[in-house]
Motif scaffolding. Structure first.
Motif, PDB file in Angstrom:
ATOM      1  N   UNK A  15     -10.419  22.127 -34.862  1.00  0.00           N
ATOM      2  CA  UNK A  15     -11.308  22.962 -34.065  1.00  0.00           C
ATOM      3  C   UNK A  15     -12.195  23.716 -35.040  1.00  0.00           C
ATOM      4  N   UNK A  16     -13.432  23.934 -34.655  1.00  0.00           N
ATOM      5  CA  UNK A  16     -14.361  24.635 -35.531  1.00  0.00           C
ATOM      6  C   UNK A  16     -15.303  25.483 -34.688  1.00  0.00           C
ATOM      7  N   UNK A  17     -15.868  26.515 -35.299  1.00  0.00           N
ATOM      8  CA  UNK A  17     -16.842  27.340 -34.589  1.00  0.00           C
ATOM      9  C   UNK A  17     -17.942  27.791 -35.531  1.00  0.00           C
ATOM     10  N   UNK A  18     -19.054  28.191 -34.950  1.00  0.00           N
ATOM     11  CA  UNK A  18     -20.170  28.673 -35.760  1.00  0.00           C
ATOM     12  C   UNK A  18     -21.088  29.524 -34.892  1.00  0.00           C
ATOM     13  N   UNK A  19     -21.946  30.265 -35.577  1.00  0.00           N
ATOM     14  CA  UNK A  19     -23.045  30.909 -34.886  1.00  0.00           C
ATOM     15  C   UNK A  19     -24.047  29.824 -34.507  1.00  0.00           C
ATOM     16  N   UNK A  20     -24.879  30.087 -33.551  1.00  0.00           N
ATOM     17  CA  UNK A  20     -25.898  29.126 -33.168  1.00  0.00           C
ATOM     18  C   UNK A  20     -26.993  29.080 -34.225  1.00  0.00           C
ATOM     19  N   UNK A  21     -27.435  27.883 -34.538  1.00  0.00           N
ATOM     20  CA  UNK A  21     -28.503  27.760 -35.532  1.00  0.00           C
ATOM     21  C   UNK A  21     -28.216  26.621 -36.470  1.00  0.00           C
ATOM     22  N   UNK A  30     -16.647  13.662 -33.599  1.00  0.00           N
ATOM     23  CA  UNK A  30     -16.838  14.752 -32.646  1.00  0.00           C
ATOM     24  C   UNK A  30     -16.249  14.370 -31.297  1.00  0.00           C
ATOM     25  N   UNK A  31     -15.391  15.235 -30.792  1.00  0.00           N
ATOM     26  CA  UNK A  31     -14.806  15.028 -29.469  1.00  0.00           C
ATOM     27  C   UNK A  31     -15.562  15.822 -28.412  1.00  0.00           C
ATOM     28  N   UNK A  32     -15.820  17.102 -28.711  1.00  0.00           N
ATOM     29  CA  UNK A  32     -16.515  17.962 -27.760  1.00  0.00           C
ATOM     30  C   UNK A  32     -17.275  19.051 -28.493  1.00  0.00           C
ATOM     31  N   UNK A  33     -18.353  19.501 -27.838  1.00  0.00           N
ATOM     32  CA  UNK A  33     -19.178  20.566 -28.404  1.00  0.00           C
ATOM     33  C   UNK A  33     -19.545  21.520 -27.264  1.00  0.00           C
ATOM     34  N   UNK A  34     -19.204  22.800 -27.436  1.00  0.00           N
ATOM     35  CA  UNK A  34     -19.524  23.837 -26.463  1.00  0.00           C
ATOM     36  C   UNK A  34     -20.511  24.822 -27.065  1.00  0.00           C
ATOM     37  N   UNK A  35     -21.412  25.286 -26.228  1.00  0.00           N
ATOM     38  CA  UNK A  35     -22.278  26.392 -26.600  1.00  0.00           C
ATOM     39  C   UNK A  35     -22.169  27.435 -25.508  1.00  0.00           C
ATOM     40  N   UNK A  36     -21.792  28.645 -25.922  1.00  0.00           N
ATOM     41  CA  UNK A  36     -21.615  29.745 -24.958  1.00  0.00           C
ATOM     42  C   UNK A  36     -20.782  29.292 -23.762  1.00  0.00           C
ATOM     43  N   UNK A  46     -33.991  23.504 -35.090  1.00  0.00           N
ATOM     44  CA  UNK A  46     -33.553  23.163 -33.752  1.00  0.00           C
ATOM     45  C   UNK A  46     -32.213  23.819 -33.470  1.00  0.00           C
ATOM     46  N   UNK A  47     -32.231  24.893 -32.732  1.00  0.00           N
ATOM     47  CA  UNK A  47     -30.983  25.610 -32.471  1.00  0.00           C
ATOM     48  C   UNK A  47     -30.087  24.851 -31.503  1.00  0.00           C
ATOM     49  N   UNK A  48     -30.619  23.802 -30.917  1.00  0.00           N
ATOM     50  CA  UNK A  48     -29.819  23.048 -29.957  1.00  0.00           C
ATOM     51  C   UNK A  48     -29.008  21.935 -30.560  1.00  0.00           C
ATOM     52  N   UNK A  49     -29.026  21.846 -31.881  1.00  0.00           N
ATOM     53  CA  UNK A  49     -28.309  20.749 -32.522  1.00  0.00           C
ATOM     54  C   UNK A  49     -27.090  21.273 -33.273  1.00  0.00           C
ATOM     55  N   UNK A  50     -26.373  20.374 -33.912  1.00  0.00           N
ATOM     56  CA  UNK A  50     -25.181  20.751 -34.660  1.00  0.00           C
ATOM     57  C   UNK A  50     -25.086  19.863 -35.892  1.00  0.00           C
ATOM     58  N   UNK A  51     -24.201  20.223 -36.796  1.00  0.00           N
ATOM     59  CA  UNK A  51     -24.089  19.501 -38.056  1.00  0.00           C
ATOM     60  C   UNK A  51     -23.469  18.122 -37.869  1.00  0.00           C
ATOM     61  N   UNK A  52     -24.031  17.145 -38.568  1.00  0.00           N
ATOM     62  CA  UNK A  52     -23.493  15.776 -38.591  1.00  0.00           C
ATOM     63  C   UNK A  52     -22.796  15.587 -39.925  1.00  0.00           C
ATOM     64  N   UNK A  53     -21.589  15.084 -39.891  1.00  0.00           N
ATOM     65  CA  UNK A  53     -20.782  14.953 -41.098  1.00  0.00           C
ATOM     66  C   UNK A  53     -20.693  13.502 -41.569  1.00  0.00           C
ATOM     67  N   UNK A  54     -20.612  13.332 -42.889  1.00  0.00           N
ATOM     68  CA  UNK A  54     -20.277  12.039 -43.454  1.00  0.00           C
ATOM     69  C   UNK A  54     -18.783  11.807 -43.326  1.00  0.00           C
ATOM     70  N   UNK A  55     -18.339  10.634 -43.758  1.00  0.00           N
ATOM     71  CA  UNK A  55     -16.934  10.268 -43.608  1.00  0.00           C
ATOM     72  C   UNK A  55     -16.035  10.904 -44.661  1.00  0.00           C
ATOM     73  N   UNK A  56     -16.628  11.500 -45.681  1.00  0.00           N
ATOM     74  CA  UNK A  56     -15.835  12.197 -46.679  1.00  0.00           C
ATOM     75  C   UNK A  56     -15.507  11.351 -47.890  1.00  0.00           C
ATOM     76  N   UNK A  57     -15.383  12.014 -49.035  1.00  0.00           N
ATOM     77  CA  UNK A  57     -14.953  11.379 -50.282  1.00  0.00           C
ATOM     78  C   UNK A  57     -13.768  12.146 -50.817  1.00  0.00           C
ATOM     79  N   UNK A  58     -12.691  11.420 -51.060  1.00  0.00           N
ATOM     80  CA  UNK A  58     -11.508  12.052 -51.634  1.00  0.00           C
ATOM     81  C   UNK A  58     -11.625  12.023 -53.151  1.00  0.00           C
ATOM     82  N   UNK A  59     -11.574  13.190 -53.770  1.00  0.00           N
ATOM     83  CA  UNK A  59     -11.597  13.294 -55.231  1.00  0.00           C
ATOM     84  C   UNK A  59     -10.174  13.543 -55.713  1.00  0.00           C
ATOM     85  N   UNK A  60      -9.729  12.670 -56.580  1.00  0.00           N
ATOM     86  CA  UNK A  60      -8.390  12.778 -57.140  1.00  0.00           C
ATOM     87  C   UNK A  60      -8.527  12.958 -58.648  1.00  0.00           C
TER      88      UNK A  60
END
Lengths: 114, 114
Positions: free
Chosen positions: A92-98, A45-51, B97-111
């Motif tokens: 770049x990615x976007x989403x609804x809040x929640x 994650x580089x940056x996160x904006x809300x509204x 918690x509407x103030x948070x965002x999704x945390x991602x894993x590093x990913x798995x490449x399926x070949x």
């Protein structure tokens, strides 16, 4: 198709140059994210904006990376000055809040710094 | 802090065989878990999601069951196809918690190979 639009798709920069990547989020989305994608680190994650307010910027990226959201439908990521280690795909990615909403991604900008 | 772990960087399988991609997480709340898929030169997109313990969720032949007791949300398919070759990301969020965002894993490449 009203998805996330990123331009340019590819960018080649010389070391020390300033580059600006652009993003148009999905209309109506409140949250906007910039990620750097590499094979080793995955999605960073580089940056996160809300509204349009900056909620979080990745600490390790603060010094040369600056994201801005000038209005709800446009964001930029500036890298100044670029270094070869910045070569990666920038998403770049976007989403609804929640916490249970889907994140919509753009196809990314592939940056190569020589 | 919250984290998602995907232990396999690369999984190579012959067409027609079953697959399981591992995803485990750490969090203090009752989470929402997601799987995203990214085909080559495409944007990551949502594959499936769940917040219900011990309930299987399915989409496009893939399925996953959230097991809160083991903090896992492994992605499975009974018979992989060549078109399943892609990068798969597991993600975690706090639905309360509407103030948070999704945390991602590093990913798995399926070949998938013929």
């Amino acid at each position: 198709d009203a998805g996330v639009t990123q331009t340019p798709r590819h960018e080649v920069a010389e070391k020390g140059q300033t580059i600006i990547l652009k993003c148009e989020p999905v209309s109506g989305h409140n949250d906007l994210f910039w990620y750097r994608q590499t094979k080793i680190q995955g999605l960073e994650l580089l940056s996160y904006f809300r509204s349009k307010s900056l909620m979080e910027d990745g600490g390790a990226f603060k010094d040369r990376f600056k994201a801005e959201m000038l209005n709800s439908s446009f964001s930029t990521l500036k890298i100044q000055p670029t270094e070869p280690k910045d070569s990666a795909v920038y998403l770049c990615a976007s989403s609804l809040t929640g916490g249970n909403t889907e994140v919509f991604f753009g196809k990314g900008t592939r940056l190569t710094v020589v | 802090g919250d984290s998602v772990t995907q232990t396999e960087g690369l999984v190579t399988l012959t067409k027609g065989l079953p697959v399981m991609l591992n995803c485990t997480y750490q969090t203090t709340y009752s989470p929402f878990l997601f799987w995203y898929v990214q085909h080559l030169n495409e944007a990551p997109k949502l594959l499936l999601k769940s917040s219900t313990d011990n309930k299987r969720t399915e989409h496009q032949g893939f399925y996953a069951t959230l097991h809160k007791s083991s903090s896992s949300f492994h992605l499975q398919k009974s018979s992989v196809q060549l078109s399943d070759s892609a990068l798969y990301f597991c993600a975690l969020s706090d639905p309360a918690n509407s103030g948070t965002y999704q945390r991602f894993g590093t990913g798995t490449k399926l070949q998938v190979v013929p």
